[in-house]
Structure formats: C-alpha cells, structure tokens
Design a protein around this motif. Structure first.
Motif, PDB file in Angstrom:
ATOM      1  N   LEU A 144       1.047  -1.220   0.107  1.00 50.78           N
ATOM      2  CA  LEU A 144       0.210   0.015  -0.152  1.00 50.78           C
ATOM      3  C   LEU A 144       0.782   1.342   0.008  1.00 50.78           C
ATOM      4  CD1 LEU A 144      -2.798  -1.160   2.500  1.00 50.78           C
ATOM      5  CD2 LEU A 144      -2.730  -1.159  -0.057  1.00 50.78           C
ATOM      6  N   PHE A 145       2.018   1.083   0.779  1.00 49.76           N
ATOM      7  CA  PHE A 145       2.910   2.308   0.823  1.00 49.76           C
ATOM      8  C   PHE A 145       4.184   2.032   0.870  1.00 49.76           C
ATOM      9  CE2 PHE A 145      -1.251   3.404   2.749  1.00 49.76           C
ATOM     10  CZ  PHE A 145      -1.649   4.676   2.076  1.00 49.76           C
ATOM     11  N   CYS A 146       5.097   2.636   0.395  1.00 47.34           N
ATOM     12  CA  CYS A 146       6.739   2.427   0.525  1.00 47.34           C
ATOM     13  C   CYS A 146       7.461   3.551   0.671  1.00 47.34           C
ATOM     14  CB  CYS A 146       7.064   1.678  -0.823  1.00 47.34           C
ATOM     15  SG  CYS A 146       8.777   0.934  -0.596  1.00 47.34           S
ATOM     16  N   GLY A 147       8.303   3.618   1.702  1.00 46.66           N
ATOM     17  CA  GLY A 147       9.064   4.768   1.891  1.00 46.66           C
ATOM     18  C   GLY A 147      10.402   4.704   0.970  1.00 46.66           C
ATOM     19  N   VAL A 148      10.813   5.895   0.695  1.00 45.30           N
ATOM     20  CA  VAL A 148      11.878   6.056  -0.054  1.00 45.30           C
ATOM     21  C   VAL A 148      13.306   6.727   0.577  1.00 45.30           C
ATOM     22  CG1 VAL A 148      12.803   7.623  -2.082  1.00 45.30           C
ATOM     23  CG2 VAL A 148      10.209   7.073  -2.017  1.00 45.30           C
ATOM     24  N   CYS A 149      14.264   5.583   0.693  1.00 45.73           N
ATOM     25  CA  CYS A 149      15.288   5.721   1.570  1.00 45.73           C
ATOM     26  C   CYS A 149      16.708   6.248   0.693  1.00 45.73           C
ATOM     27  CB  CYS A 149      15.720   4.422   2.001  1.00 45.73           C
ATOM     28  SG  CYS A 149      17.501   4.289   3.227  1.00 45.73           S
ATOM     29  N   HIS A 150      17.466   6.920   1.325  1.00 49.82           N
ATOM     30  CA  HIS A 150      18.575   7.427   0.622  1.00 49.82           C
ATOM     31  C   HIS A 150      19.362   6.097  -0.116  1.00 49.82           C
ATOM     32  CE1 HIS A 150      20.968  11.275  -0.325  1.00 49.82           C
ATOM     33  NE2 HIS A 150      21.774  10.507  -1.043  1.00 49.82           N
ATOM     34  N   SER A 151      19.325   5.114   0.648  1.00 57.64           N
ATOM     35  CA  SER A 151      20.025   3.925  -0.027  1.00 57.64           C
ATOM     36  C   SER A 151      19.244   3.596  -1.262  1.00 57.64           C
ATOM     37  CB  SER A 151      19.907   2.802   0.973  1.00 57.64           C
ATOM     38  OG  SER A 151      20.491   3.139   2.409  1.00 57.64           O
ATOM     39  N   ASP A 152      18.032   3.715  -1.577  1.00 63.26           N
ATOM     40  CA  ASP A 152      17.510   3.187  -2.927  1.00 63.26           C
ATOM     41  C   ASP A 152      18.082   4.241  -3.751  1.00 63.26           C
ATOM     42  OD1 ASP A 152      15.788   2.237  -0.885  1.00 63.26           O
ATOM     43  OD2 ASP A 152      14.013   3.424  -1.583  1.00 63.26           O
ATOM     44  N   VAL A 165       7.279   9.088   0.887  1.00 62.74           N
ATOM     45  CA  VAL A 165       6.461   8.029   0.782  1.00 62.74           C
ATOM     46  C   VAL A 165       5.755   7.683  -0.262  1.00 62.74           C
ATOM     47  CG1 VAL A 165       4.879   6.030   2.011  1.00 62.74           C
ATOM     48  CG2 VAL A 165       6.470   7.643   3.370  1.00 62.74           C
ATOM     49  N   ILE A 166       5.800   6.529  -1.223  1.00 64.61           N
ATOM     50  CA  ILE A 166       4.974   6.320  -2.307  1.00 64.61           C
ATOM     51  C   ILE A 166       3.478   5.809  -2.071  1.00 64.61           C
ATOM     52  CG2 ILE A 166       5.071   4.980  -4.480  1.00 64.61           C
ATOM     53  CD1 ILE A 166       8.085   4.796  -4.064  1.00 64.61           C
ATOM     54  N   ASP A 167       2.500   6.469  -2.699  1.00 64.73           N
ATOM     55  CA  ASP A 167       1.302   5.797  -2.646  1.00 64.73           C
ATOM     56  C   ASP A 167       1.174   4.628  -3.626  1.00 64.73           C
ATOM     57  OD1 ASP A 167      -1.327   5.279  -2.649  1.00 64.73           O
ATOM     58  OD2 ASP A 167      -2.166   7.273  -2.616  1.00 64.73           O
ATOM     59  N   SER A 168       1.235   3.498  -3.223  1.00 70.05           N
ATOM     60  CA  SER A 168       1.476   2.483  -4.259  1.00 70.05           C
ATOM     61  C   SER A 168       0.295   2.248  -5.179  1.00 70.05           C
ATOM     62  CB  SER A 168       1.703   1.116  -3.543  1.00 70.05           C
ATOM     63  OG  SER A 168       2.720   1.235  -2.524  1.00 70.05           O
ATOM     64  N   ALA A 169      -1.034   2.804  -4.773  1.00 71.61           N
ATOM     65  CA  ALA A 169      -1.901   2.834  -5.612  1.00 71.61           C
ATOM     66  C   ALA A 169      -1.740   3.667  -7.161  1.00 71.61           C
ATOM     67  CB  ALA A 169      -3.121   3.687  -5.152  1.00 71.61           C
ATOM     68  N   SER A 170      -0.592   4.530  -7.046  1.00 75.24           N
ATOM     69  CA  SER A 170      -0.388   5.056  -8.172  1.00 75.24           C
ATOM     70  C   SER A 170       0.378   4.165  -9.226  1.00 75.24           C
ATOM     71  CB  SER A 170       0.839   6.223  -7.768  1.00 75.24           C
ATOM     72  OG  SER A 170       1.843   5.830  -7.366  1.00 75.24           O
ATOM     73  N   LEU A 171       0.550   3.048  -8.775  1.00 74.79           N
ATOM     74  CA  LEU A 171       1.487   1.862  -9.625  1.00 74.79           C
ATOM     75  C   LEU A 171       0.281   1.335 -10.626  1.00 74.79           C
ATOM     76  CD1 LEU A 171       4.077   0.227  -7.448  1.00 74.79           C
ATOM     77  CD2 LEU A 171       4.553   0.981  -9.567  1.00 74.79           C
ATOM     78  N   LYS A 172      -0.846   1.408 -10.189  1.00 77.51           N
ATOM     79  CA  LYS A 172      -2.132   0.699 -10.932  1.00 77.51           C
ATOM     80  C   LYS A 172      -2.710   1.556 -12.107  1.00 77.51           C
ATOM     81  CE  LYS A 172      -3.106  -2.126  -6.863  1.00 77.51           C
ATOM     82  NZ  LYS A 172      -3.753  -2.069  -5.597  1.00 77.51           N
ATOM     83  N   LYS A 173      -2.156   2.966 -11.964  1.00 73.74           N
ATOM     84  CA  LYS A 173      -2.892   3.734 -13.040  1.00 73.74           C
ATOM     85  C   LYS A 173      -2.043   3.377 -14.560  1.00 73.74           C
ATOM     86  CE  LYS A 173      -3.561   7.513  -9.796  1.00 73.74           C
ATOM     87  NZ  LYS A 173      -3.166   8.601  -9.175  1.00 73.74           N
ATOM     88  N   ASP A 206       7.472  11.716   9.752  1.00 69.66           N
ATOM     89  CA  ASP A 206       6.762  12.815   9.127  1.00 69.66           C
ATOM     90  C   ASP A 206       7.065  12.576   7.499  1.00 69.66           C
ATOM     91  OD1 ASP A 206       6.683  13.755  11.829  1.00 69.66           O
ATOM     92  OD2 ASP A 206       6.583  15.980  11.069  1.00 69.66           O
ATOM     93  N   ILE A 207       5.856  12.633   6.818  1.00 69.69           N
ATOM     94  CA  ILE A 207       6.035  12.181   5.412  1.00 69.69           C
ATOM     95  C   ILE A 207       5.497  13.202   4.514  1.00 69.69           C
ATOM     96  CG2 ILE A 207       6.074   9.663   6.250  1.00 69.69           C
ATOM     97  CD1 ILE A 207       3.098   9.720   4.738  1.00 69.69           C
ATOM     98  N   GLU A 208       5.873  13.122   3.298  1.00 65.58           N
ATOM     99  CA  GLU A 208       5.353  13.674   2.012  1.00 65.58           C
ATOM    100  C   GLU A 208       5.093  12.468   1.445  1.00 65.58           C
ATOM    101  OE1 GLU A 208       7.014  16.855  -1.035  1.00 65.58           O
ATOM    102  OE2 GLU A 208       7.900  17.003   0.826  1.00 65.58           O
ATOM    103  N   LEU A 209       3.695  12.405   0.886  1.00 63.55           N
ATOM    104  CA  LEU A 209       3.156  11.038   0.095  1.00 63.55           C
ATOM    105  C   LEU A 209       3.376  11.469  -1.390  1.00 63.55           C
ATOM    106  CD1 LEU A 209       1.767   8.256   0.769  1.00 63.55           C
ATOM    107  CD2 LEU A 209      -0.305   9.564   0.619  1.00 63.55           C
ATOM    108  N   ILE A 210       3.856  10.705  -2.133  1.00 61.17           N
ATOM    109  CA  ILE A 210       4.144  11.060  -3.614  1.00 61.17           C
ATOM    110  C   ILE A 210       3.455   9.919  -4.451  1.00 61.17           C
ATOM    111  CG2 ILE A 210       6.083  12.690  -3.408  1.00 61.17           C
ATOM    112  CD1 ILE A 210       7.542  10.099  -4.041  1.00 61.17           C
ATOM    113  N   PRO A 211       2.961  10.132  -5.522  1.00 61.99           N
ATOM    114  CA  PRO A 211       2.565   9.076  -6.825  1.00 61.99           C
ATOM    115  C   PRO A 211       4.168   8.740  -7.152  1.00 61.99           C
ATOM    116  CG  PRO A 211       2.141  11.029  -7.693  1.00 61.99           C
ATOM    117  CD  PRO A 211       2.554  11.495  -6.217  1.00 61.99           C
ATOM    118  N   ILE A 212       4.311   7.295  -7.673  1.00 59.03           N
ATOM    119  CA  ILE A 212       5.366   6.768  -7.902  1.00 59.03           C
ATOM    120  C   ILE A 212       5.795   7.511  -9.169  1.00 59.03           C
ATOM    121  CG2 ILE A 212       4.352   5.449  -9.789  1.00 59.03           C
ATOM    122  CD1 ILE A 212       7.445   4.280  -7.557  1.00 59.03           C
ATOM    123  N   GLN A 213       5.010   8.202  -9.878  1.00 56.81           N
ATOM    124  CA  GLN A 213       5.210   9.039 -11.251  1.00 56.81           C
ATOM    125  C   GLN A 213       6.290  10.347 -10.666  1.00 56.81           C
ATOM    126  OE1 GLN A 213       2.362   7.892 -10.542  1.00 56.81           O
ATOM    127  NE2 GLN A 213       2.079   6.509 -12.050  1.00 56.81           N
TER     128      GLN A 213
END
Ligand code: NAP
Ligand code: ZN
Length: 352
Positions: A36-44, A344-352, A318-325
């Motif tokens: 449903l959600f995935c954080g974005v780490c500097h390691s990524d 944090v990626i809102d994973s629903a955006s992967l289904k668009k 404390d997050i900023e929610l973003i679409p994967i795009q």
C-alpha cells in the motif's frame, strides 16, 4: 507466478521508469501482500544511481513497505489474509547461525543475508530480489513484521528502515535520561533518530547544515539545534556528548564530531556515503579514549520491538506522500537535502 508492476532503475544515469516482472507463488512459509505504501530511503538512491558497488540492473528499490496480506502458504501461522504486514531491508538469511537464531539476522555470522532488493534471490535461483516500488511482494513469514492498525499507515512505512536503523544503535548504546545525545543530519534517518532519542529521555541536540530546518527540529524533539557549518556554535559543545549518531548521506569531516564526545563516548556512523570520509584524526580519539562505531539496520526481533514501541508511544515518520511518477523528482530533492522528512510512495499510483 503472479505479474507485478513496478518502477525500476534501468541504468545508473537514467530516470526510474515502468517495469513488469513476476513474483513467485507463495511457498508453504511465505506471505504474499499487496503493497500500500513504500518509503523512499537514500539507500534506494545510492543503489539506483550506482553510487555503491554491485548494482544489477534493472533494480527495483524500496525496503520500507507496508500493506495487506492477500495469500499465505499452508504452514504460515502468524499471518492471515486481510492482516496488515510490513517488510524492511531483509527478506532472508541463513537462519541457523547464532546471530540469526538470536533474531539478529542483519549480523548473520555466515554473511548470508538476502536483502529486499539487489540481492541474489535464493528462493528464485538465478534472479535478483525486487523491492517495494512494486504492486506486491512474497516474503518468508519470518521476515514479515506486524503493524498496529492504530498508527497512520503511510507514516509507518519509514519505520521499517529509517526507524530501526536509528532505534537499534540508540538502544545498543543505552541512550536515555541524564545523557546528552547528538543526531547529525535531519533527513529520513535523522528525524527518526531525533524522535527516538527524545522519547528515550535524552537531552537531544540536532546538527544540521540547513538553517531552514531549525524550527522543525525543535518540533520533532530537539532540545537544541546546532548549525554544523558554524564553528563557534560547534565549539560550545566540545567534550560534552555521551553519544552521537551520524546519519549524513555525504562525505564529511568526522573530526568536527569526535571532538564533541566526552571521555569514552562513541560516534556511531549509520550514513553510508558514496565516497569514504577523510581519515579521522587519531589524536582526537586517543585523548579521552573516544570511539567511532557503525551500525546496520536491526534484526527482525528488534524491528518488531521498535514497531510495538512506536504503536505504544504513537511515533511515526513525518512524510510527504507522492505518486510513483514523482520518484525521480523526489530523488533530486533528496540529493539537495530537501526532504521533509521522508518521501512515501502511494502504491495505488502503480496501478494507473
Ligand atoms: P536523507 O533523508 O537524504 O538525509 C540525509 C541528510 O544528511 C540530509 O537531509 C542532510 O541533513 C544531511 N546531509 C546531506 N549532505 C550533507 C553534507 N554534504 N554534509 C552534511 N550533511 C549532509 O537520507 P537517509 O535516507 O536518512 O539516509 C542517510 C544515510 O544513511 C544514507 O547514506 C543511507 O544510505 C544510509 N543508510 C544506512 C543504513 C544502515 O543500516 N546503516 C540504513 C539506511 C540508510 P541536513 O539538511 O539536516 O544537514
Ligand atoms: Zn533504507
């Protein structure tokens, strides 16, 4: 096999784009869950851009994921469909050595850790593991964590890496009341370190290179904030810290920090920059018998302990929610230290 949709880096120098691949069917001890959600780490970012050795392309980053269980294997006892589930930086290890059996899989004595992405996948021979910038994942239940429904789910995701990577060393070095503790860098890891050090009762000082983050640092739990580029401000803190946790993602001068430690105190490094730090001054260490140490994420047992502590104390990121795009834009902002304080990626955006 099931079809997964993801965003991947296809080379070190090109933006992340769409990628389709297949996940294995859950084996007897596997849990499959919808991310449903995935954080974005500097390691990524370090991995996607080839800043660390060993990236195999295409790479699907993401090791801070939370979601809902959709399928379980016949021998799974701790999860059922519909449950919340989370996965961090590891999906397997040797599971038999003393470290693994003690729940410290990240310290596996056989160095046989399967990381969530960019690792050889023992469960799908010949293939790489693909991470959480994807629609779903299949993981051995022994590496899946339980998440409290009480917490705001998107803001829980970053606990799986930024949370445990700061919680673990603060616990290991027994940080608490009566101590003066420094957190260096106010990014994803730093802001969680700040929240934990404050929650453990330490007098917490945040070091930042960004004057614009001072007010936020205070709101997040800092008793004092120091602009680390200001030598006069730094000098006021010489020889006074019991422990300093350095989360900085770029190369910097460690002597400025070791000089702030008391006798016998430790500077613990968790940031892993692309290039090594300049060699630290031995003089700074031998006088007052100071130490420089390092710490890697945390084991599964301690990760669950941290998630339960967060549920009890109502601690999330404390997050900023973003679409994967928007992932490439988020990476560019991360490089500029412009993170408030975890994407944090809102994973629903992967289904668009
Ligand atoms: P992040 O959100 O980008 O935060 C890093 C922070 O470091 C920045 O916000 C900035 O804070 C500070 N910084 C950046 N460049 C700097 C410079 N040149 N000099 C001084 N400070 C600088 O990154 P993150 O996701 O928290 O990750 C931090 C590091 O930890 C990365 O290297 C990552 O790979 C590593 N990591 C290690 C582990 C582990 O197990 N050890 C686990 C996860 C991540 P200010 O603006 O406040 O100065
Ligand atoms: Zn991480």
């Amino acid at each position: 096999m099931s079809k997964a949709h993801a965003f991947a880096a296809h080379s070190a120098t090109t933006p992340l784009t769409d990628f389709d691949f297949e996940r294995r069917e859950p084996g007897p001890r596997d849990v499959q869950f919808e991310i449903l959600f995935c954080g974005v780490c500097h390691s990524d970012l370090h991995t996607a851009r080839g800043e660390w050795p060993g990236t195999v392309y295409p790479v699907v980053p993401g090791h801070e994921m939370v979601g809902k269980v959709t399928k379980v294997g016949s021998e799974v006892t701790s999860f059922k469909p519909g449950d919340l589930a989370a996965v961090g930086c590891m999906v397997d290890s040797c599971k038999t050595c003393p470290s693994c059996t003690a729940g410290d899989q990240h310290l596996c004595d056989n160095f046989d850790i399967t990381f969530t992405y960019n690792s050889l996948d023992k469960k799908s021979p010949g293939k790489q593991t693909y991470g959480g910038y994807s629609t779903h994942i299949v993981v051995d239940e022994r590496f899946v964590l339980h998440v409290s429904p009480k917490l705001n789910l998107p803001a829980v995701a970053p606990l799986l890496c930024a949370g445990i990577t700061t919680y673990s060393p603060l616990r290991h070095w027994d940080v608490g009341k009566g101590q003066k503790v420094g957190i260096v860098g106010l990014g994803g890891l730093g802001h969680m370190g700040l929240k934990f050090a404050h929650a453990f009762g330490a007098h917490t000082v945040l070091f930042t290179t960004s004057p614009g983050k001072v007010e936020d640092a205070k709101r997040l739990g800092a008793d004092e904030v120091v602009i680390s580029k200001n030598d006069d401000e730094m000098k006021k803190h010489l020889n006074s810290f019991d422990f300093i946790l350095d989360t900085v993602s770029a190369t910097h001068n460690l002597d400025a920090l070791t000089g702030l430690l008391k006798r016998d105190a430790t500077l613990c490094l968790v940031g892993v920059p692309e290039h090594p730090h300049p060699s630290p001054s031995v003089m700074n260490l031998i006088f007052r018998r100071r130490s420089i140490a390092g710490s890697l994420i945390g084991g599964i047992k301690e990760t669950q302990e941290m998630l339960d502590f967060c549920a009890e104390k109502n601690i999330v990121a404390d997050i900023e929610l973003i679409p994967i795009q928007k992932i490439n834009e988020a990476y560019d902002r991360m490089v500029r230290s412009d993170v408030k304080y975890r994407f944090v990626i809102d994973s629903a955006s992967l289904k668009k």
